[in-house]
Design a protein around this motif. Structure first.
Motif, mmCIF file in Angstrom:
data_model
loop_
_atom_site.group_PDB
_atom_site.id
_atom_site.type_symbol
_atom_site.label_atom_id
_atom_site.label_comp_id
_atom_site.label_asym_id
_atom_site.label_seq_id
_atom_site.Cartn_x
_atom_site.Cartn_y
_atom_site.Cartn_z
ATOM 1 N N LEU A 14 36.635 48.043 32.283
ATOM 2 C CA LEU A 14 36.563 46.821 31.701
ATOM 3 C C LEU A 14 36.721 45.911 32.917
ATOM 4 C CD1 LEU A 14 36.930 44.837 29.325
ATOM 5 C CD2 LEU A 14 39.199 45.107 29.393
ATOM 6 N N TYR A 15 37.417 46.233 34.041
ATOM 7 C CA TYR A 15 37.700 45.233 35.153
ATOM 8 C C TYR A 15 36.103 45.189 35.938
ATOM 9 C CZ TYR A 15 38.728 43.237 39.660
ATOM 10 O OH TYR A 15 39.011 42.637 40.833
ATOM 11 N N THR A 16 35.503 46.175 35.873
ATOM 12 C CA THR A 16 33.867 45.989 36.849
ATOM 13 C C THR A 16 33.029 44.993 35.697
ATOM 14 O OG1 THR A 16 33.219 48.052 35.505
ATOM 15 C CG2 THR A 16 34.155 48.217 37.794
ATOM 16 N N ASN A 80 38.502 33.320 40.068
ATOM 17 C CA ASN A 80 38.150 34.080 41.620
ATOM 18 C C ASN A 80 39.372 34.336 42.626
ATOM 19 O OD1 ASN A 80 35.239 34.162 41.212
ATOM 20 N ND2 ASN A 80 35.041 32.041 41.779
ATOM 21 N N SER A 81 40.345 33.437 42.397
ATOM 22 C CA SER A 81 41.534 33.621 43.175
ATOM 23 C C SER A 81 42.213 34.734 42.977
ATOM 24 C CB SER A 81 42.492 32.444 43.400
ATOM 25 O OG SER A 81 41.897 31.322 43.996
ATOM 26 N N ALA A 82 42.228 35.045 41.515
ATOM 27 C CA ALA A 82 42.975 36.187 40.682
ATOM 28 C C ALA A 82 42.366 37.281 41.255
ATOM 29 C CB ALA A 82 43.202 35.951 39.204
ATOM 30 N N LEU A 86 43.929 40.436 43.304
ATOM 31 C CA LEU A 86 43.848 41.978 42.863
ATOM 32 C C LEU A 86 43.212 43.028 43.786
ATOM 33 C CD1 LEU A 86 43.397 41.209 38.952
ATOM 34 C CD2 LEU A 86 45.256 41.986 40.171
ATOM 35 N N LEU A 87 41.883 42.250 44.042
ATOM 36 C CA LEU A 87 41.315 43.416 45.084
ATOM 37 C C LEU A 87 42.199 43.517 46.410
ATOM 38 C CD1 LEU A 87 37.612 42.228 44.719
ATOM 39 C CD2 LEU A 87 38.578 44.496 44.084
ATOM 40 N N MET A 88 42.987 42.868 46.898
ATOM 41 C CA MET A 88 43.564 42.781 48.141
ATOM 42 C C MET A 88 44.725 43.707 47.696
ATOM 43 S SD MET A 88 43.378 39.046 49.795
ATOM 44 C CE MET A 88 45.020 39.543 51.044
ATOM 45 N N LEU A 89 45.429 43.709 46.594
ATOM 46 C CA LEU A 89 46.505 44.522 46.322
ATOM 47 C C LEU A 89 46.210 45.827 45.991
ATOM 48 C CD1 LEU A 89 48.849 41.916 44.233
ATOM 49 C CD2 LEU A 89 49.246 42.501 46.593
#
Length: 91
Positions: A14-16, A80-82, A86-89
């Motif tokens: 779902l994320y992709t 986009n910021s979220a 999420l990708l950084m975490l």
């Protein structure tokens, strides 16, 4: 590499799906009428029909592009910021 491992590595989550929708929305929001759209014949003055005429496909697509740029500017910045956070975490 077995077939099962291959499909497990290419998981469609779902994320992709959300990320691809965000990328498509970003692509629509970036289009600039004077610099890009007018060069291919989709400028401000194109697609204007007469009174009572049904708008064509071209006019509807131009209205969609203008609407996305107008309405989705601030929500896209937030989403986009979220996604970046999420990708950084979580990688």
């Amino acid at each position: 590499l077995t077939l099962r491992e291959f499909f497990a590595s290419m998981a469609f989550t779902l994320y992709t799906l959300i990320q691809s929708a965000i990328l498509c929305t970003n692509a629509i929001a970036v289009l600039h009428e004077e610099r890009f759209l007018s060069k291919i014949g989709w400028g401000v003055d194109q697609g204007v029909g007469g009174f009572g005429d049904d708008p064509g496909i071209k006019a509807q697509i131009l209205n969609l592009i203008r609407s996305v740029r107008t309405v989705m500017r601030v929500p896209l910045i937030i989403v986009n910021s979220a996604c970046i956070i999420l990708l950084m975490l979580f990688g």
